[in-house]
Structures are given as C-alpha cells and as structure tokens.
Scaffold this motif. Structure first.
Motif, short mmCIF file in Angstrom:
data_model
loop_
_atom_site.label_atom_id
_atom_site.label_comp_id
_atom_site.label_asym_id
_atom_site.label_seq_id
_atom_site.Cartn_x
_atom_site.Cartn_y
_atom_site.Cartn_z
N ARG A 277 0.91 -1.14 -0.24
CA ARG A 277 0.02 -0.02 0.09
C ARG A 277 1.02 1.32 0.06
NH1 ARG A 277 -5.47 -0.71 1.57
NH2 ARG A 277 -5.96 -2.82 2.22
N GLN A 278 1.90 1.17 0.88
CA GLN A 278 2.74 2.39 0.89
C GLN A 278 3.47 2.80 -0.43
OE1 GLN A 278 4.29 0.79 4.86
NE2 GLN A 278 4.83 3.15 4.90
N TYR A 279 3.84 1.81 -1.07
CA TYR A 279 4.54 2.11 -2.58
C TYR A 279 3.76 1.69 -3.54
CZ TYR A 279 8.61 2.39 0.63
OH TYR A 279 9.65 2.55 1.49
N GLY A 280 2.53 1.81 -3.58
CA GLY A 280 1.65 1.70 -4.86
C GLY A 280 1.55 0.32 -5.33
N ILE A 456 -3.98 2.47 -9.00
CA ILE A 456 -2.76 2.35 -9.22
C ILE A 456 -2.37 4.06 -9.38
CG2 ILE A 456 -0.63 1.84 -10.68
CD1 ILE A 456 -2.14 -0.75 -10.84
N GLY A 457 -3.12 4.58 -10.41
CA GLY A 457 -2.87 6.09 -10.75
C GLY A 457 -2.81 6.69 -9.46
N ARG A 458 -3.56 6.64 -8.60
CA ARG A 458 -3.80 7.65 -7.25
C ARG A 458 -2.24 7.43 -6.62
NH1 ARG A 458 -8.85 5.38 -6.67
NH2 ARG A 458 -8.33 3.96 -5.24
N ALA A 459 -1.80 6.13 -6.28
CA ALA A 459 -0.57 5.93 -5.68
C ALA A 459 0.51 6.63 -6.14
CB ALA A 459 -0.59 4.45 -5.71
N PHE A 460 0.66 6.90 -7.70
CA PHE A 460 1.87 7.81 -7.92
C PHE A 460 1.89 8.93 -7.96
CE2 PHE A 460 2.04 4.23 -11.72
CZ PHE A 460 3.30 3.67 -11.03
N GLU A 461 0.57 9.66 -7.14
CA GLU A 461 0.39 10.89 -6.87
C GLU A 461 0.82 11.04 -5.17
OE1 GLU A 461 0.16 12.90 -9.51
OE2 GLU A 461 -0.33 10.92 -10.52
N VAL A 462 0.99 10.14 -4.81
CA VAL A 462 1.44 10.21 -3.26
C VAL A 462 2.83 9.90 -3.07
CG1 VAL A 462 0.78 9.05 -1.13
CG2 VAL A 462 -0.73 9.37 -2.76
#
Length: 706
Positions: A277-280, A456-462
């Motif tokens: 979760r932390q690394y998308g 996955i797309g959201r994770a790249f913004e974090v």
C-alpha cells in the motif's frame, strides 16, 4: 540502488553454457537450442570438457579456455561440480551467472552452508549470480533465453513492455505460457530461485530502470532483505511503473509452504500488505486479476481519477456494474443535468444519469454510441469509460461501428481509460488492444480492472517513505525488558505523543496526598512495575478512586494484589492518573518485524482490540498520507467520523500521534521491540481534558532482548 551490474545478465553480448549438452532436450542442451533457434545475436559458447562440438557450435573445455570476455555463464552442472565451475568463472572474469543446479538451501542446513560459500566467493570476485535452483532469465527483445524451461520451445510469447519476475521456477514457466496464450507482450522474464545473490528486489530495481519495461509483474513467496525490497519498489514508484504482485503466504500454512519452497523468510503477510500500500503496489487476488491488471496498465494506461462513466445497452447490467464499482471505491458520479438533457434529446426514453442506458436504439441508429459517449466524456470529467455492448461485438455488422468508435475516442480523449465489454473474437480483442482499448467478456472483471488501474494511478500522486539508509541514525537506546508505565508514558510524551498526567505514590500516605491536592477529582490507581505488563490480571488496577480514604484503600489493594500474584516482581509503587471519560478508545502501537523493521499499528476497540482485530498497519517511517490512510482503513472508522450524530473526532490529532510514534520507532530502531498505547482516547477537536483532543491513558514500551 545500483542495478548496472545486472546489465550483463539481461543484455549479454556473449553467453557461455557450462555443462552444455548435444541433446536439445537435456537441461544443459535446452538453452543452447533456444539461443540458436530464437534469434540471439551474441556469441554462444558451449563448455563441456568431453566434447569439441555441441549442437554444431565449437565447445571449450573450460570458461577460462575461451579467452574472451563473457557477460553471462549458465551453470547446468551437478551439485558436486558447481564449486569448480564457479572458480573457473571467476578465473575467466565472467560478469554474471545463472545457476540451474539444485540441492542447496532448499534442502536443509548443509545445502545452505554450501550455497553461502559459493555466494561469498562470487561476491568477492564481482560475479553476480541468479539462483541456485532457478529456471533462468530471458530478454524477449534481445533473443536471450538463458533458461531450461520448455515453455519458449513450445511457443514464443511476443515481445512487449511487461517485465515478469518470480521466485518460483514452475510458476514462472506457467506465467510465461499464460502470457503467450493471452497475447501479453513481455520485455524480460526471470526466475530467482534460492536468491543466494540476486534477489527478487534486484530484478524489480533493474526493470524500474529498463526503458523497455513499462509494467512489472511479480510472484513473491518471501523476502529476506526488507530494505532492498523497499528501495526497489521506491525506484518503480519514482519511474511511475505499475508493480502488480501475487504474494503467497496469506495464511500460516501458506507461509510455511513458501519457506520450504524457496528457503525465503515469508514474514508476516499483513506487513507485506502494508508495504504494498505504501509503495503503490497492486496485490492481485488471483492469476486472472494478475494478468488483467498488468496487461491493462501496459495496453491502455491508468485511470487519471476514480470517476467512472458506465455506458450500457442494458439497464440491468448497468446496475450490476454500478454495484461492483461502488463496492471497490469507484465513483459512479452522476452526469451533469445539461448533459443528461442532451442524451434525452437523442433517445427520450434513455436512462441518462450514470449508468447511461442508451437502450437498444443503437440497432436503429448506430451513430448513437459515438454521439452519446462524446456528450458524456465532454461533460463529466470521467477518468474511465466502459461500454457494455452485450453480444453485439460478435456480429460482423457491428464490428466496424465499434472499431470506429474506439479509434475516434482514443484520438480525441487520449487521457481517458477506455474499456469495452462484449463478446469478441481473439482477433478483434487484439485489434482493440492495439488501439489502446481493453476488452472483457465479463463486465464485473472489467470494472474491477478499472478500479485497480485507478488505484495504481492515485498511488503515483502520493509520496513514498524514505529508505532507511536516508533516515537519521538511531538516537535513542532502550535496554532489554519493559519500562514501567510511568517511564513509558514519559518516553512517549517526550516524543510528542499526548499523554495523561500521572503521579507516583510510593506509600499510602503519598497516595492520599495526591488525592487531597485535587478535591473531588476521580483517579485511576495502578501498580507500577516493569515486571507486570497486564496489571488488571493481577488485581493491580482500581478505577474511579476519589478522596484520601479511597486513595489509601486503592493503593493498599493494588499493591497487595500485585505482590500476591507476582511475589518476585519489582514494584515501585502506584500511579494516580485522573479519570478520563468520553471520547473514542483507540490503540496505537509499534512492533519490530524481522524482515522490515519497525511497523506502526492503529486500531479501534480498546480492551477488545484482540477480539475485533480492527487494525491497520504501515512500515516505518510513515509519510503523512500513510497516517491518514491508516485511520480511514479501519472498519469502525464511522465511530471516529461522527456516527449517529456524535461530533467527529480530531483525526489530525490521531495522525499527529501516529507520525510521532513512527519517528520514535525510527529513533530507537535496533533496540526497540514494541510499543503498546492502549487506550488512546480521541475527542472532538479541543473537547478533551484541558482542551486537548487526544490522550494516551496507558502504555508499555519494551526493549529488544527481553
């Protein structure tokens, strides 16, 4: 993280096969045959002291005898011959090696010692090794088939942009075959086996830097070096390359099977979940999802937001897809009213809200699909669009309409994820994929894939946490064993975690004096001992104590109960803390994971947390987004967010405490075993005692070695 040392593994200019066989069906003969037949352009160098020629190629007695640079050596020799073969490779200056040979760490301690010896000699010489007990590596774009798997010989997967790495050789071969059958294009493929040197993480890191790889597929059984894996996943995140994982070992039985298979340390599966979760990283639930998500990311890209437009010719299926979308967190946002009116101007009896049911009128006017879809995409800011066309895709008459629709939408809405659900031939599915549109026969699978690509797309913004090597060195040292409650609370308070004020009474008169200083106040009285962690179980707690007489009685009672239950315990006295009412009881904690180090935990439930098990975790150090996500992940989040008319709790105060706890865990890593803060009571902003929003009422800090 240096990945350049693996360039010679995946892009070798020369490949030697030690133990090469003239038979294309033997382990030592398969790679020679594959390299010859499947387009490898570099030097193929068979090594066999008993033959001067192997499969039409000159053979050498040793690697050193070749007398030219060797990028990659494949070792297909018996276990008893491997030591000498490794020494020969070192003497020849070989850069990388793939070790097919089995019989090492996977069979027990003796094999593990032999494997360690080989790895140490190779590392000292700068020779990078994959394996032992592995199926090898491939680079489909370069014709590199350093494997004895029969899968490429049966049929080639096409070259593409998906990298695949597996700790299991059998699964790797199976996945290669599935990729071939599904038309999934692969860039590189690797089976890491026992991982004496090159680990799964190293291959992920190399693929993160590989310009030919856009998506990374991973089959994982365990990990011995948590920091190496974290750095690899951080590289993939920075490169905005989706990582899709199948991780076995969700259960104790599964973890045991993984350990026996690869000699890897499976670790706590919940910690892997937290790390992903932390690394998308997207963790697929099954093989079908594993391929659907990876292929979807490679062919069509990611959804730019979680707003989904559902376009259908069937109201029932539209509702079905809407239910599925809602259950996985996609936003089936209603189409703006002016756009709805435009849809109704086309088909007065359509359902225009979302799902948008254009009805069977498409049979009378086939331009309706394109016209209505453009209205939707122009008005709704949808990151993804799915069109359910029932069985229409199977008909020859409808196919030109569908193909033209996708061509036009891809051209005019390039940042919108496009998905079609209908019945299609394999050739037509391939054509849509070529156009960058995903296709599914089953609409719920389509919606789940969209949900994964949006996540996955959201994770790249974090942002992701920093590597441990980039963090400050530990500045706090804990002795083995437990701190008593007063020392634990002070330790937390010094780190920025809000704690209830406490006073220590070493005698009954001191307890009375503390109570007398706050007339009318109610106290909790608890025995103070580093040897008694569960005070309630020994009669070491009294609640609602008020006045000097009750204070004396409570002091005597908790001391007597503790001494009777634990006669050898060190007892320093009793603490008095003001009673706190209201708020929501939570639990915060830290424990040391054997693979990944400090892990931070948050949950609800107070004394019932072990029963409810409503907790979320992350690997330290946390970034703020981690803390915020942890709070919202618990099933009982509604209790914090103002359920049934209650004032919402101060979520920022919880996040602040989690960040402070994470920093404390990092500052004391290496000597910290665990921190248990239970209960941690949270109020509406400023509504707690003396205007605070949260308080730790009890805590236990444990040093490693206890």
């Amino acid at each position: 993280m240096n990945t350049a040392s693996l360039d010679a593994l995946f892009n070798p200019r020369s490949i030697a096969i030690v133990g090469a066989s003239s038979s294309a069906h033997r382990i030592g003969g398969v790679p020679v045959d594959l390299l010859k037949r499947l387009g490898y352009a570099g030097r193929i160098l068979p090594v066999n002291p008993k033959s001067e020629e192997i499969q039409g190629l000159r053979a050498w007695p040793t690697l050193a005898a070749i007398g030219e640079p060797i990028d990659l050596a494949i070792f297909a020799v018996p276990q008893a011959a491997l030591d000498a073969a490794i020494d020969d490779a070192i003497a020849a200056g070989v850069k990388t090696g793939v070790v097919f040979t089995a019989g090492f760490a996977e069979v027990g301690a003796e094999g593990e010692a032999a494997q360690r010896g080989i790895a140490e000699r190779a590392a000292a010489a700068g020779l990078r090794l994959v394996g032992p007990n592995c199926l090898g590596v491939m680079n489909l774009r370069r014709g590199v088939y350093a494997t004895f798997s029969p899968a490429p010989g049966i049929g080639l997967a096409k070259a593409g942009s998906i990298g695949m790495v597996s700790q299991s050789g059998a699964f790797a071969a199976y996945a290669y075959s599935l990729a071939r059958d599904r038309g999934v294009g692969l860039s590189v493929w690797a089976s890491t086996g026992n991982e004496a040197d090159v680990q799964l993480a190293d291959v992920i890191a190399w693929m993160a830097n590989d310009p030919d790889t856009r998506v990374i597929m991973v089959y994982m059984e365990g990990c011995r070096d948590g920091e190496r894996l974290r750095r690899a996943l951080a590289l993939a995140h920075a490169a905005r390359k989706p990582v899709v994982v199948v991780k076995v070992g969700r259960t104790a039985l599964g973890a045991q099977a993984a350990r026996s298979h690869t000699a890897a340390l499976a670790g706590d599966d919940a910690v892997y979940d937290a790390l992903f979760r932390q690394y998308g990283v997207y963790r697929a639930r099954d093989i079908e999802e594993f391929f659907s998500v990876a292929q979807g990311a490679a062919l069509a890209g990611l959804a730019r937001n979680d707003r989904l437009a559902l376009f259908t010719v069937s109201g029932g299926v539209g509702a079905f897809m809407a239910d599925e979308a809602s259950s996985i967190g996609l936003n089936v946002a209603e189409l703006p009213l002016p756009a709805q009116q435009e849809i109704l101007s086309l088909v007065p009896f359509a359902a225009p809200r979302n799902p948008i049911d254009i009805t069977g009128q498409i049979s009378n006017d086939r331009t309706l699909i394109d016209r209505a879809t453009r209205i939707v995409l122009d008005a709704g800011d949808y990151g993804a669009w799915i069109g359910f066309m029932a069985a229409a895709g199977a008909g020859d008459g409808f196919w030109p309409v569908l193909e033209s629709l996708v061509i036009g939408l891809r051209r005019d809405y390039p940042d919108t994820l496009l998905v079609i659900s209908t019945l299609l031939s394999a050739a037509r599915r391939d054509r849509l994929a070529e156009l960058g549109c995903l296709s599914f026969a089953e609409p719920s699978s389509a919606v789940r894939t969209i949900g994964a690509l949006a996540r996955i797309g959201r994770a790249f913004e974090v942002s992701v946490p920093p590597a441990l090597s980039d963090c400050a060195a530990p500045s706090r040292v804990l002795a083995p064993g437990a701190l008593d409650e007063i020392a634990s609370l002070k330790w937390l308070a010094d780190a920025g975690v809000p704690t209830v004020p406490v006073s220590l009474a070493r005698s009954a008169p001191e307890a009375a004096a503390i109570a007398a200083a706050s007339p009318g106040a109610a106290f909790a009285v608890k025995v103070v001992s580093p040897d008694i962690l569960h005070k309630t179980e020994v009669g070491g707690v009294r609640l609602g104590v008020s006045g000097t007489r009750q204070a004396v009685e409570a002091f005597d009672a908790v001391m007597a109960g503790a001494r009777a239950a634990k006669p050898l315990a060190r007892i320093d006295g009793a603490l008095l803390a003001p009673m706190v009412s209201g708020g929501v009881e939570c639990i915060l904690g830290v424990r040391n994971d054997e693979v990944f180090g400090p892990v931070v935990m948050f949950g609800l439930g107070g004394t019932f947390v072990e029963v409810l098990r409503d907790v979320s975790i992350r690997v330290a150090p946390l970034v703020r987004a981690d803390a915020d996500a942890m709070i919202r992940e618990v099933k009982a989040f509604a209790l914090l967010d103002g359920a049934r008319g209650r004032a919402p709790c101060d979520l920022e105060a919880i996040a602040d405490a989690l960040m402070a706890l994470s920093q404390l865990a990092m500052d004391s890593r290496g000597t910290l075993d665990s921190i248990d803060v239970n209960p941690f009571v949270v109020f509406a902003p400023g509504a707690g005692p003396q205007g605070v929003s949260a308080l730790a009422l009890d805590a236990v800090v444990l040093g490693r070695g206890a």
